[in-house]
Enzyme design. Sequence first.
Site, PDB file in Angstrom:
ATOM      1  N   ASP A  45     -15.589  11.752   3.232  1.00 23.46           N
ATOM      2  CA  ASP A  45     -15.954  11.069   4.474  1.00 23.46           C
ATOM      3  C   ASP A  45     -16.954  11.917   5.253  1.00 23.46           C
ATOM      4  OD1 ASP A  45     -15.902   9.813   7.106  1.00 23.46           O
ATOM      5  OD2 ASP A  45     -14.069   8.831   6.445  1.00 23.46           O
ATOM      6  N   SER A  86     -16.681   4.254   9.499  1.00 23.99           N
ATOM      7  CA  SER A  86     -15.893   4.401   8.271  1.00 23.99           C
ATOM      8  C   SER A  86     -15.217   3.104   7.852  1.00 23.99           C
ATOM      9  CB  SER A  86     -14.844   5.500   8.447  1.00 23.99           C
ATOM     10  OG  SER A  86     -15.452   6.766   8.526  1.00 23.99           O
ATOM     11  N   THR A 139     -10.860   4.554   6.166  1.00 25.09           N
ATOM     12  CA  THR A 139     -11.297   4.539   4.769  1.00 25.09           C
ATOM     13  C   THR A 139     -10.182   4.161   3.798  1.00 25.09           C
ATOM     14  OG1 THR A 139     -13.004   6.174   5.295  1.00 25.09           O
ATOM     15  CG2 THR A 139     -12.488   5.848   2.965  1.00 25.09           C
ATOM     16  N   GLU A 254      -9.669  10.368  -0.808  1.00 25.99           N
ATOM     17  CA  GLU A 254     -10.577  10.663   0.311  1.00 25.99           C
ATOM     18  C   GLU A 254     -10.341  12.060   0.871  1.00 25.99           C
ATOM     19  OE1 GLU A 254     -11.848   9.041   4.745  1.00 25.99           O
ATOM     20  OE2 GLU A 254      -9.744   9.155   4.157  1.00 25.99           O
ATOM     21  N   ASP A 259     -15.904  14.706   7.725  1.00 26.98           N
ATOM     22  CA  ASP A 259     -16.441  13.912   8.838  1.00 26.98           C
ATOM     23  C   ASP A 259     -16.078  14.521  10.184  1.00 26.98           C
ATOM     24  OD1 ASP A 259     -17.371  11.323  10.156  1.00 26.98           O
ATOM     25  OD2 ASP A 259     -15.238  11.234  10.635  1.00 26.98           O
ATOM     26  N   ASP A 301     -18.904   7.613   2.530  1.00 24.12           N
ATOM     27  CA  ASP A 301     -19.061   6.358   3.268  1.00 24.12           C
ATOM     28  C   ASP A 301     -20.258   6.403   4.206  1.00 24.12           C
ATOM     29  OD1 ASP A 301     -17.818   8.304   4.792  1.00 24.12           O
ATOM     30  OD2 ASP A 301     -16.288   6.968   5.628  1.00 24.12           O
ATOM     31  N   HIS A 302     -20.654   7.622   4.607  1.00 22.96           N
ATOM     32  CA  HIS A 302     -21.793   7.849   5.498  1.00 22.96           C
ATOM     33  C   HIS A 302     -21.956   9.355   5.672  1.00 22.96           C
ATOM     34  CE1 HIS A 302     -18.888   9.004   8.563  1.00 22.96           C
ATOM     35  NE2 HIS A 302     -18.226   7.881   8.280  1.00 22.96           N
TER      36      HIS A 302
END
Length: 366
Positions: A45, A86, A139, A254, A259, A301-302
């Site tokens: 993440d 997310s 997520t 995950e 993140d 995811d980003h």
Amino acid sequence: MIIKRSIKLIALLALIVFSGFTWDGNSTKRKSREVPKNIILFIGDGMGLSQVYAAMTRSDHPLFIEKFPYTGFSRTYSADNYITDSAAGGTALACGVKTNNGMIGMKPDGSVVSSIIEIAHKHGLATGVVSTSAITHATPASFVAHNAGRGNYEDIAKDFLKGTVDLFLGGGENHFRARKDSLDLTVALKNQGFDVVYNLDDMNKSTSLKLAALLAKEHMPTVAAGRKDALAEMTAKAVETLGWNDKGFVLMVEGSMIDWGGHEQNIDYVVSETIDFDKAVGVGLNYAEQKGNTLVVVTADHETGGIAITGGNLENHTLEVKFSGGEHTGVMVPVYAFGPSAVNFTGIHENTFFFGEFLRLLKITE
């Protein structure tokens, strides 16, 4: 039986964490266009290229991610925003649709869409979700739940009772047991045949093929606060448990807190979580090489933080960085693939690509 399986699990984890990883390059090429029986999707993440290279710089050994023979990129924008969150990012990966930020397992119009986990389960495959955050967080929830609001954790927890996921390991005990409606959802889980546990020791001792490990009241601790190697241990337990299914399995793992380090603009936080995530990737990579029938895909995811690496020293493992801010950014994120048909994940893809490609490779349909 418990002792033998526990010893096997510990040995596998020790091999991954404390040793290198090698494989036959010619074997990798032969497998590149075969189809997989199992799929393991790792999601870091907030993990962009800068996060990975920062971890490579700081680490005193090569990352397992470096050993993946095929790489690509994923475009992460959501249905209603150039910068995804997310929930929308997870839904794109899990369900193959672009949705609005904040929405889980739904199209922008609110209609429900099935995830790769749900479809795989319908076709008899084993399924699992693993996370260092609450298992109800955006997520992991995207693979199991359907909700217009990612913060509706107690409603999301109920979706874990629908029977589409055989194993889930992570935090979030309070969303199942300390609820506003006073329900204890673990009672229903046990009635469905789940072994419900609350610590890593009991998780590793479990011989059940249906396992719910709620390892924290909310989120698990950070690596800096003592969670070291837990995600790798959880991943090892997941592949051991799901691997008993003759039809195969789909597993999502995950690393949530890469993140969070980006949001705090704390490079030490980012790096420690990325290296920890990479150890879990190593477990999946080792399993895939041993079995020969497992596709492993690593992506994000980003990106979070807009990290620019402005200096450093590879010999001394030092690093100088600047953050553009503490928010998500719109840059493409990396994709790494190993195993049967891994070559399909090279190039630039929408984040919705993974869902359809996984279904195609597993030869299943909605």
